[in-house]
Design an enzyme around this catalytic site. Structure first.
Site, PDB file in Angstrom:
ATOM      1  N   LYS A   1       0.910  -1.237  -0.075  1.00 31.84           N
ATOM      2  CA  LYS A   1      -0.041   0.043  -0.027  1.00 31.84           C
ATOM      3  C   LYS A   1       0.919   1.203   0.132  1.00 31.84           C
ATOM      4  O   LYS A   1       1.959   1.251   0.914  1.00 31.84           O
ATOM      5  CB  LYS A   1      -0.948  -0.147   1.251  1.00 31.84           C
ATOM      6  CG  LYS A   1      -1.915   1.061   1.383  1.00 31.84           C
ATOM      7  CD  LYS A   1      -2.685   0.789   2.698  1.00 31.84           C
ATOM      8  CE  LYS A   1      -4.080   1.671   2.811  1.00 31.84           C
ATOM      9  NZ  LYS A   1      -4.542   1.761   4.109  1.00 31.84           N
TER      10      LYS A   1
ATOM     11  N   SER B   1      -9.265   1.647   3.223  1.00 33.29           N
ATOM     12  CA  SER B   1      -8.587   2.404   2.555  1.00 33.29           C
ATOM     13  C   SER B   1      -7.417   1.651   1.504  1.00 33.29           C
ATOM     14  O   SER B   1      -6.871   2.069   0.612  1.00 33.29           O
ATOM     15  CB  SER B   1      -7.793   3.623   3.076  1.00 33.29           C
ATOM     16  OG  SER B   1      -6.970   2.900   4.134  1.00 33.29           O
TER      17      SER B   1
ATOM     18  N   SER C   1      -9.555  -0.848   7.343  1.00 31.81           N
ATOM     19  CA  SER C   1      -9.147  -0.494   5.959  1.00 31.81           C
ATOM     20  C   SER C   1      -8.386  -1.511   5.303  1.00 31.81           C
ATOM     21  O   SER C   1      -8.178  -1.729   4.189  1.00 31.81           O
ATOM     22  CB  SER C   1      -8.071   0.670   6.015  1.00 31.81           C
ATOM     23  OG  SER C   1      -8.743   1.742   6.308  1.00 31.81           O
TER      24      SER C   1
END
Length: 484
Positions: free
Chosen positions: A99, A174, A198
């Protein structure tokens, strides 16, 4: 019904049997490399071909934000070490994605914001150092909801990421890019971050597994902060065995020792009723989750309803993120050499995506001069933790279970609701999102398994056992269709 088709299936010129990486586990890839059937260079090239075919073209899933220009060179070095009989660890030669709020030398770390587009960290995050030491090859960075401040995965730098099973819908966030990348076999596995769901929300929406560790179990040094109290990093993978390999590397062998093998009748699961949801748009997911639990119970798993006084309002009141984000971000940006050094600078420059702007303005405006409001939030979180631990002990239960998200992924551009990620976040307890298939109308469903502190090995073992009992295959690998 048949499972919805995965948009990124085998390459058009391949079949599942000839695509060397499509749907393959870390164990299978390691076995192929050990047998000389594949090399790390082969893996890197195969994943890059899939990214080109399905992330940049085809359904344009838009899950990969940046590629490591040295990935193939690192793979060549990995292959040379293997030929010499020297492998560094369980991830030797395995390409993974990170990420893009996680620092990795030689790559951007932008958190999806145009304001941070030029940010280049000088050293690896602690978790990246551990992964590299175990032999992993960092293939690139994945998209995320801007500054990790949301769950639909939209940002000013990358735009919208699409769900791996329906390109018209959100992937969750996210860590949405990481979940889509794992589902679509853009890498063997991925790393995300989880502050209030997330990792687990996008895992559920893309039929992969995601683990949020116990608070403080994994270092977040080198991870762009959202809430230092709640932030953590965790692995995302296609199967429990892969998740366990990643966890053993991230946590260290002293914290990843497997528990004794158990039969289905040994598992004791408390179902947390308030988090199943009873609104009209929640009932289908709730019914599917209860059906999965009933199926497991019929095969010997012991389940029992738990009535804890937790709901969205109480959990939100225990979420400290709003009181920590602004100052934590400013501390991270202070010496970054960027044109922005604070959230106010980012807002003044009109950098954020419009869908993120309102929340960021609210967080910039929030003030707590003496810290009393933050302390009140932490006290509410501590009270919930005490109640959850008491419920686990009184059952006694190995874990609590509830839908990772009470609704399905919304259409791109719409607001998402129904996440249950805050319970693990505010209590600091580990939780694993396990895919349990699709509803009759094609909604993907994941089930959170939440355990006591330090129970990650137990949750991983339970995920293996429950997956074997499941009526539905994990992360089905149907060929792509023209949907979306």
């Amino acid at each position: 019904m048949n499972a919805p088709a995965l948009l990124a299936g085998p390459l058009p010129s391949s079949s599942p049997e000839r695509d060397p990486v499509f749907g393959q586990s870390i164990g299978a890839l390691q076995a192929a490399m050990a047998a000389g059937q594949l090399s790390a260079v082969d893996l890197v090239r195969a994943y890059l071909a899939r990214i080109a075919a399905y992330d940049q073209h085809g359904p344009v899933l838009n899950a990969v934000l940046a590629l490591n220009p040295r990935a193939e060179d690192e793979a060549k070095a990995s292959d040379a070490q293997r030929r010499q009989g020297a492998t560094r660890g369980p991830l030797h030669g395995i390409p993974i994605l990170l990420k893009d709020n996680i620092d990795a030398v030689g790559m951007p770390a932008t958190a999806g914001s145009r304001a941070l587009a030029q940010r280049r960290p000088a050293q690896d995050a602690d978790v990246v150092r551990r992964l590299r030491e175990a032999g992993a090859i960092v293939l690139g960075k994945t998209t995320l909801h801007e500054l990790a401040c949301g769950i639909t995965n939209v940002s000013s730098l990358s735009g919208r990421t699409r769900n791996a099973y329906d390109a018209a819908r959100v992937p969750g966030g996210s860590s949405g890019g990481s979940a889509v990348a794992v589902a679509a076999s853009f890498a063997a596995a991925a790393i995300g971050s989880d502050t209030s769901g997330s990792i687990r929300i996008p895992a559920a929406f893309n039929q992969v597994l995601g683990l949020r560790p116990t608070a403080g179990r994994c270092s977040t040094a080198g991870v762009l902060p959202l809430s230092p109290t709640l932030d953590t990093v965790g692995p995302m993978a296609r199967c429990a065995d892969d998740l366990a390999v990643l966890w053993s590397v991230m946590a260290g062998p002293d914290r990843a020792t497997p528990t004794t093998s158990r039969t289905s009748a040994d598992w004791r699961i408390g179902t947390l009723d308030p988090l199943f949801g009873d609104d009209p748009d929640e009932r289908e997911v709730s019914a599917h989750a209860r059906a999965a639990l009933a199926h497991w119970q019929a095969q010997g798993v012991r389940t029992h309803s738990v009535k804890l006084a937790v709901d969205d309002a109480r959990l939100k009141a225990a979420n400290v993120t709003g009181y920590e984000f602004r100052d934590a971000l400013a501390a991270c940006l202070h010496d970054a050499g960027l044109p922005v050094r604070s959230l106010a600078d980012i807002l003044d420059g009109a950098y954020p995506h419009p869908e993120v702007m309102t929340l960021l303005r609210e967080r910039e405006a929030l003030r707590d001069a003496d810290g009393s409001a933050r302390q009140a939030v932490l006290a509410r979180a501590a009270a919930i933790r005490t109640e959850v631990l008491a419920a686990l002990a009184s059952g006694p239960f190995d874990m609590l279970a509830y839908p990772s998200v009470r609704t399905g992924p919304v259409v791109l551009g719409e607001p998402q609701r129904g996440g249950n990620g805050l319970l693990a976040a505010v209590t600091g307890l580990p939780a694993l999102s396990l895919p349990i298939g699709f509803t009759q109308s094609g909604i993907p469903v994941g089930l959170d398994l939440l355990g006591p502190p330090g129970s990650e090995p137990m949750l991983l073992q339970a995920a293996r056992a429950l997956a074997r009992l499941s009526q539905h295959p994990l992360n089905p690998t149907s060929p792509p269709t023209p949907r979306g």
